[in-house]
Design a protein around this motif. Structure first.
Motif, PDB file in Angstrom:
ATOM      1  N   ALA A 157      15.653  -6.355   7.859  1.00 25.14           N
ATOM      2  CA  ALA A 157      14.279  -6.573   7.410  1.00 25.14           C
ATOM      3  C   ALA A 157      13.801  -5.408   6.557  1.00 25.14           C
ATOM      4  CB  ALA A 157      13.358  -6.778   8.611  1.00 25.14           C
ATOM      5  N   LEU A 158      14.121  -4.206   6.955  1.00 27.77           N
ATOM      6  CA  LEU A 158      13.745  -3.032   6.164  1.00 27.77           C
ATOM      7  C   LEU A 158      14.415  -3.045   4.796  1.00 27.77           C
ATOM      8  CD1 LEU A 158      13.877  -0.270   8.921  1.00 27.77           C
ATOM      9  CD2 LEU A 158      11.818  -1.076   7.739  1.00 27.77           C
ATOM     10  N   VAL A 159      15.683  -3.443   4.749  1.00 30.04           N
ATOM     11  CA  VAL A 159      16.384  -3.535   3.462  1.00 30.04           C
ATOM     12  C   VAL A 159      15.698  -4.546   2.550  1.00 30.04           C
ATOM     13  CG1 VAL A 159      18.540  -4.249   2.354  1.00 30.04           C
ATOM     14  CG2 VAL A 159      18.601  -2.800   4.392  1.00 30.04           C
ATOM     15  N   ALA A 163       1.275   0.587   8.652  1.00 36.24           N
ATOM     16  CA  ALA A 163       2.394   0.719   9.586  1.00 36.24           C
ATOM     17  C   ALA A 163       3.280   1.921   9.274  1.00 36.24           C
ATOM     18  CB  ALA A 163       3.234  -0.561   9.561  1.00 36.24           C
ATOM     19  N   TYR A 164       3.460   2.247   7.982  1.00 44.84           N
ATOM     20  CA  TYR A 164       4.531   3.166   7.595  1.00 44.84           C
ATOM     21  C   TYR A 164       4.088   4.458   6.918  1.00 44.84           C
ATOM     22  CZ  TYR A 164       7.916  -0.600   8.479  1.00 44.84           C
ATOM     23  OH  TYR A 164       8.685  -1.570   9.056  1.00 44.84           O
ATOM     24  N   GLN A 165       2.826   4.561   6.522  1.00 45.46           N
ATOM     25  CA  GLN A 165       2.445   5.707   5.697  1.00 45.46           C
ATOM     26  C   GLN A 165       2.587   7.039   6.429  1.00 45.46           C
ATOM     27  OE1 GLN A 165      -1.453   5.376   3.815  1.00 45.46           O
ATOM     28  NE2 GLN A 165      -0.494   5.929   1.870  1.00 45.46           N
ATOM     29  N   SER A 220      12.628   8.053   7.376  1.00 50.39           N
ATOM     30  CA  SER A 220      12.706   8.183   5.915  1.00 50.39           C
ATOM     31  C   SER A 220      12.697   6.831   5.215  1.00 50.39           C
ATOM     32  CB  SER A 220      13.962   8.973   5.528  1.00 50.39           C
ATOM     33  OG  SER A 220      15.145   8.312   5.983  1.00 50.39           O
ATOM     34  N   THR A 221      13.336   5.819   5.807  1.00 47.97           N
ATOM     35  CA  THR A 221      13.359   4.493   5.180  1.00 47.97           C
ATOM     36  C   THR A 221      11.961   3.894   5.128  1.00 47.97           C
ATOM     37  OG1 THR A 221      15.624   4.104   5.923  1.00 47.97           O
ATOM     38  CG2 THR A 221      14.321   2.172   5.320  1.00 47.97           C
ATOM     39  N   THR A 243       5.867   4.793   0.254  1.00 46.72           N
ATOM     40  CA  THR A 243       5.663   5.512  -1.015  1.00 46.72           C
ATOM     41  C   THR A 243       5.715   4.554  -2.196  1.00 46.72           C
ATOM     42  OG1 THR A 243       6.619   7.528  -0.066  1.00 46.72           O
ATOM     43  CG2 THR A 243       6.548   7.370  -2.469  1.00 46.72           C
ATOM     44  N   THR A 244       6.665   3.631  -2.171  1.00 43.90           N
ATOM     45  CA  THR A 244       6.765   2.632  -3.242  1.00 43.90           C
ATOM     46  C   THR A 244       5.536   1.732  -3.255  1.00 43.90           C
ATOM     47  OG1 THR A 244       9.168   2.640  -2.930  1.00 43.90           O
ATOM     48  CG2 THR A 244       8.247   0.864  -4.256  1.00 43.90           C
TER      49      THR A 244
END
Length: 464
Positions: A106-108, A177-179, A184-185, A191-192
């Motif tokens: 899912a991350l990919v 969720a990710y900021q 790192s992933t 960031t993107t």
């Protein structure tokens, strides 16, 4: 923008479902978890998702007898992309189980999708000032290009507020969720995503400055037409519409400081007499559909923001229940495919401002749709589950990729499954996680109090 009508390409697949089966069992009670899993299967690679780009296909057509995919619309809009990105987020964070996509996979997929969105922004002719076209075409080699506008059969020139803001709120969930992730992933994905949002500043700022509708002087234009190099000819001028998130996003990001662009949007109610003889006052959406009221609820905790939300949601659902029971429809209604595989703005006439004013004529027949039934879950899981059990008791409504989009009065179906509707179905059943992630993002950037203040204007007044 709700639906891509044009059908492009053909595909015949005999994929095996990962969860569930296509034999509806009238002797058992289906759970919301099972419905979610059955419909998550739409997003298998090669079924409803392109295996090269990981973008969701707008529509697949599934034969009623063989349950094979017979045609695929190799287009997508950014609302569909955002909802699928949010489904992947829930899989990656193990909020929903999935047997065919691991959290790592899912991350990919998420990283690939946001990279492609960034590429569309930075490649000349594939976006406008950072904002995205409606729709996009997925070529056979995986190249993504602006697609054909089904309303004109010409290359699209439409940059719509609504699909861009829907995507932006989906991106905000990823940031929430990710900021601040230490992984790192996940941090790279965030960031993107932030780059994508930053790249939209010029486009959003230009559109947010375009106001002047006589009946709503501060309402913003609905988008831009790159063919004429002019704004689209209509405005975001109704609060009870899925597009209410557009001026809200512009205010959150500071593209405009004019709070009247949200506050001034009209919002009406009307009195309906139920079959029991009881009179009930309910909010009016434009077409009387389910998604116009509840799609934003996937992306934002409107239940915590709208004054008297419980009464507004309850009354709307009650009137719609009365309508579908009176018309022997086994599911809630919304803009969707019909059993003839054409597209209709199915709604409840007494919940429609357009119908109530005599400006629109509703379809001559009515079909239900599973995604509307799932959106009701965001307010009443028990009512939603009741109608899903009815749908599963119908014959041949379930395919290996989920429930058919259109369910008729006698349980007949069309052959379409639509990515946007499947996204709303899965996320409607998934609950509050995506909206909560958006809330984290808004808190982090210091805008939650602004959103709370703006939503105080969400108070219907009697139709005049």
């Amino acid at each position: 923008m709700k639906k891509i009508i044009l059908t492009l390409g053909a595909l015949s697949l005999g994929l095996t479902a990962c969860v569930g089966n296509t034999g509806n069992n009238s002797n058992s009670t289906v759970t919301q978890a099972q419905v979610l899993q059955d419909n998550l299967n739409f997003f298998k690679l090669g079924a409803g998702v392109d295996p090269q780009t990981f973008m969701p296909y707008d529509t697949i057509y599934v034969d009623k007898t063989t349950h094979q995919i017979t045609r695929t619309v190799r287009q997508f809009n950014t609302t569909e992309t955002g909802l699928y990105l949010n489904i992947l987020l829930l899989i990656a964070e193990q909020k929903i189980p999935c047997t065919f996509i691991t959290p790592t996979q899912a991350l990919v997929q998420m990283q690939t999708i946001v990279n492609e969105l960034l590429s569309l922004q930075t490649t000349p002719g594939k976006s406008w000032k950072g904002l995205f076209y409606w729709p996009y075409q997925i070529e056979s080699d995986g190249n993504i290009t602006p697609g054909i506008d089904p309303t004109s059969t010409q290359a699209t020139s439409t940059i719509p507020d609504v699909d861009n803001s829907n995507l932006d709120f989906s991106l905000a969930a990823v940031l929430g969720a990710y900021q601040s992730s230490s992984d790192s992933t996940r941090l790279h994905i965030a960031t993107t995503v932030q780059q994508i949002i930053d790249n939209q500043t010029d486009g959003w700022s230009q559109i947010a400055a375009l106001t002047g509708e006589p009946s709503c002087p501060n309402c913003i234009r609905a988008g831009w037409d790159t063919a004429t190099n002019q704004p689209l000819g209509y405005y975001i001028d109704r609060k009870a519409n899925e597009s209410r998130l557009s001026p809200l996003w512009a205010l959150i990001q500071g593209y405009t400081s004019n709070e009247s662009s949200f506050n001034q949007m009209p919002l009406y109610s009307n009195v309906t007499t139920l079959s029991s003889g009881e009179s009930i006052t309910a909010e009016l959406t434009w077409d009387g559909t389910t998604f116009q009221l509840f799609l934003p609820r996937i992306l934002l905790r409107e239940d915590q923001l709208i004054p008297n939300y419980d009464q507004i949601a309850s009354n709307y659902i009650t009137v719609m229940q009365n309508f579908i029971e009176s018309n022997n429809v086994p599911a809630f209604v919304s803009a969707s495919s019909g059993v003839d595989d054409n597209y209709y703005s199915f709604g409840v006439p007494s919940l429609s401002e357009c119908d109530s004013r005599g400006w629109c004529t509703p379809p001559s027949f009515v079909n239900g749709t599973p995604h509307a039934t799932a959106l009701v879950n965001l307010y009443s899981p028990s009512i939603s589950n009741q109608y899903f059990n009815s749908l599963y008791q119908c014959g041949n409504t379930l395919t290996p990729y989920g429930l058919y989009d259109a369910i008729g009065q006698n349980c007949q179906t069309g052959t379409e499954l639509i990515s946007l509707d499947q996204g709303m179905l899965v996320l409607g059943l998934a609950g509050n996680d995506i909206a909560n992630y958006v809330g984290v993002y808004l808190q982090r950037i210091g805008k939650w109090s602004l959103v709370q203040r703006l939503y105080q204007s969400y108070q219907p007044v009697p139709l005049n």
